[in-house]
Scaffold this motif. Structure first.
Motif, PDB file in Angstrom:
ATOM      1  N   GLU A  92       0.821  -1.221   0.000  1.00 26.08           N
ATOM      2  CA  GLU A  92       0.000   0.000   0.000  1.00 26.08           C
ATOM      3  C   GLU A  92       0.852   1.268   0.000  1.00 26.08           C
ATOM      4  O   GLU A  92       0.338   2.376  -0.218  1.00 26.08           O
ATOM      5  CB  GLU A  92      -0.942   0.014   1.209  1.00 26.08           C
ATOM      6  CG  GLU A  92      -0.272   0.165   2.565  1.00 26.08           C
ATOM      7  CD  GLU A  92       0.229  -1.158   3.163  1.00 26.08           C
ATOM      8  OE1 GLU A  92       0.678  -1.149   4.321  1.00 26.08           O
ATOM      9  OE2 GLU A  92       0.178  -2.184   2.438  1.00 26.08           O
ATOM     10  N   LEU A  93       2.160   1.132   0.204  1.00 28.40           N
ATOM     11  CA  LEU A  93       3.058   2.288   0.120  1.00 28.40           C
ATOM     12  C   LEU A  93       3.144   2.823  -1.308  1.00 28.40           C
ATOM     13  O   LEU A  93       3.553   3.957  -1.526  1.00 28.40           O
ATOM     14  CB  LEU A  93       4.459   1.912   0.613  1.00 28.40           C
ATOM     15  CG  LEU A  93       4.602   1.588   2.106  1.00 28.40           C
ATOM     16  CD1 LEU A  93       5.981   1.019   2.404  1.00 28.40           C
ATOM     17  CD2 LEU A  93       4.326   2.837   2.938  1.00 28.40           C
ATOM     18  N   LEU A  94       2.769   1.983  -2.282  1.00 31.13           N
ATOM     19  CA  LEU A  94       2.785   2.398  -3.682  1.00 31.13           C
ATOM     20  C   LEU A  94       1.427   2.976  -4.067  1.00 31.13           C
ATOM     21  O   LEU A  94       0.460   2.905  -3.292  1.00 31.13           O
ATOM     22  CB  LEU A  94       3.164   1.217  -4.571  1.00 31.13           C
ATOM     23  CG  LEU A  94       4.563   0.647  -4.293  1.00 31.13           C
ATOM     24  CD1 LEU A  94       4.805  -0.609  -5.113  1.00 31.13           C
ATOM     25  CD2 LEU A  94       5.630   1.692  -4.591  1.00 31.13           C
ATOM     26  N   ASP A  95       1.337   3.541  -5.275  1.00 32.04           N
ATOM     27  CA  ASP A  95       0.144   4.310  -5.648  1.00 32.04           C
ATOM     28  C   ASP A  95      -0.872   3.557  -6.509  1.00 32.04           C
ATOM     29  O   ASP A  95      -1.860   4.128  -6.947  1.00 32.04           O
ATOM     30  CB  ASP A  95       0.559   5.602  -6.370  1.00 32.04           C
ATOM     31  CG  ASP A  95       1.336   5.331  -7.655  1.00 32.04           C
ATOM     32  OD1 ASP A  95       1.509   4.138  -8.010  1.00 32.04           O
ATOM     33  OD2 ASP A  95       1.783   6.306  -8.290  1.00 32.04           O
ATOM     34  N   GLY A  96      -0.616   2.278  -6.766  1.00 29.93           N
ATOM     35  CA  GLY A  96      -1.575   1.513  -7.545  1.00 29.93           C
ATOM     36  C   GLY A  96      -1.490   1.717  -9.044  1.00 29.93           C
ATOM     37  O   GLY A  96      -2.277   1.151  -9.808  1.00 29.93           O
ATOM     38  N   SER A  97      -0.520   2.512  -9.511  1.00 29.41           N
ATOM     39  CA  SER A  97      -0.343   2.742 -10.946  1.00 29.41           C
ATOM     40  C   SER A  97       0.161   1.480 -11.617  1.00 29.41           C
ATOM     41  O   SER A  97       0.610   0.528 -10.960  1.00 29.41           O
ATOM     42  CB  SER A  97       0.638   3.888 -11.188  1.00 29.41           C
ATOM     43  OG  SER A  97       1.928   3.538 -10.701  1.00 29.41           O
ATOM     44  N   ALA A  98       0.100   1.458 -12.961  1.00 28.92           N
ATOM     45  CA  ALA A  98       0.545   0.282 -13.711  1.00 28.92           C
ATOM     46  C   ALA A  98       2.013  -0.034 -13.438  1.00 28.92           C
ATOM     47  O   ALA A  98       2.395  -1.199 -13.281  1.00 28.92           O
ATOM     48  CB  ALA A  98       0.310   0.506 -15.200  1.00 28.92           C
ATOM     49  N   VAL A  99       2.850   1.001 -13.364  1.00 28.43           N
ATOM     50  CA  VAL A  99       4.273   0.758 -13.124  1.00 28.43           C
ATOM     51  C   VAL A  99       4.498   0.249 -11.702  1.00 28.43           C
ATOM     52  O   VAL A  99       5.371  -0.601 -11.466  1.00 28.43           O
ATOM     53  CB  VAL A  99       5.116   2.029 -13.420  1.00 28.43           C
ATOM     54  CG1 VAL A  99       4.811   3.146 -12.437  1.00 28.43           C
ATOM     55  CG2 VAL A  99       6.608   1.697 -13.399  1.00 28.43           C
TER      56      VAL A  99
END
Length: 327
Positions: A92-99
């Motif tokens: 969840e530290l990431l933004d959920g974008s494709a990359v």
């Protein structure tokens, strides 16, 4: 400011490196509640640090004045391996974008391979300034890390090689730093590196091989700048060129230009090529003929490291140091 640490030998007063992210209203990154700008040109660090002259330091290992952080000014150390582990534990530290989804799939592969101790995450994902257009930057450590990274970049469900039309995209990315190289020669050089496009987002991904913990190759090595030189040289040994800092054995074929008198006399004694940045790590193989333009340095070190060499690390605001395949 965020510095990218360079090399594995540092003076007692500083950690050597260049400014990677710095506060600037013209930037497109947000960090610590402020707008930051990314820097990818090493020599620009001199200007960025004009108000911080204590960040200019002479490095006996590199043989010139470079930039770095006084040790007492370090607030945070970003660990590439700890970041990979943290992102695995807390996606969840990431933004959920494709990359970001591509990165999580790669991290899952690394952890499943039991390689979390030899693979790390660096670049914008390391310091938390990534966005949907970010590249993925990895590092690997030592021979085992290199072996794991090779297997990762061969996994077509995660990473596609640059080929066909995408080669032009890679050429544009690299040519601005490696001017003067033909398309075919530069692509042959770049094909030897750990890089490609992620399977989902089509984002650029690369992995820089670093030396293993405890590697003492450059320990006790002292360099002194003699001048500048451009040559055609033959690579005689690439064994130590597969990790950053890269060290290649070379034999000078022809001197093209030089700032020193009687360069042919020096040429007979030039036996190594060094680069503290990853641009030339893994790029050359024994038997290659290479055009080199860099600093001529006298190197004092144990055994075969003693002698003259050409240094490509670009701590210079007036010169471009290059190494391109010539055949």
């Amino acid at each position: 400011m965020i510095f990218k640490v360079i090399g594995d030998v540092h003076p007692g007063t500083h950690f050597l490196g260049y400014v990677k992210y710095y506060p600037d209203s013209r930037g497109d990154r947000v960090l610590f509640g402020r707008t930051y700008r990314q820097n990818s040109v090493v020599s620009k660090a001199y200007g960025i640090l004009a108000d911080r002259p204590e960040c200019y330091v002479y490095s006996p290992a590199v043989g010139c004045v470079i930039t770095g952080v006084p040790r007492e000014d370090v607030l945070t150390h970003y660990s590439c391996r700890q970041t990979l582990a943290a992102l695995h534990r807390s996606p969840e530290l990431l933004d959920g974008s494709a990359v970001s989804k591509d990165l999580l799939a790669i991290i899952e592969w690394v952890v499943a391979a039991g390689a979390g101790d030899v693979i790390g995450v660096t670049g914008s994902f390391l310091v938390g300034v990534f966005n949907a257009r970010s590249d993925i930057d990895l590092v690997c450590y030592g021979p085992r890390g290199y072996e794991v990274a090779e297997a990762l970049f061969a996994e077509r469900s995660l990473i596609h090689p640059y080929e066909g039309d995408t080669l032009t995209r890679l050429y544009v990315r690299r040519a601005k730093y490696m001017a003067g190289s033909s398309f075919d020669a530069l692509m042959r050089q770049e094909a030897r590196k750990l890089q490609g496009l992620t399977a989902g987002a089509g984002a650029h991904i690369n992995c820089e091989p670093l030396r293993a913990d405890g590697d003492k190759t450059f320990a006790g090595v002292v360099a002194q700048e003699v001048g500048a030189i451009s040559v055609l040289a033959r690579i005689t040994d690439h064994t130590e060129g597969l990790a950053t800092p890269a060290l290649y054995g070379i034999e000078v074929v022809t001197v093209i230009a030089s700032t020193i008198d009687e360069p042919a006399i020096f040429a007979r004694r030039i036996s190594q090529l060094r680069s503290y940045l990853g641009a030339y790590t893994g790029a050359f193989r024994t038997g290659d003929t290479v055009y080199l333009s860099g600093r001529l340095v006298h190197i004092q070190g144990p055994g075969s490291l003693d002698g003259f060499g050409i240094e490509l690390t670009p701590w210079s605001a007036t010169e471009s140091f290059l190494a391109n395949l010539a055949d």
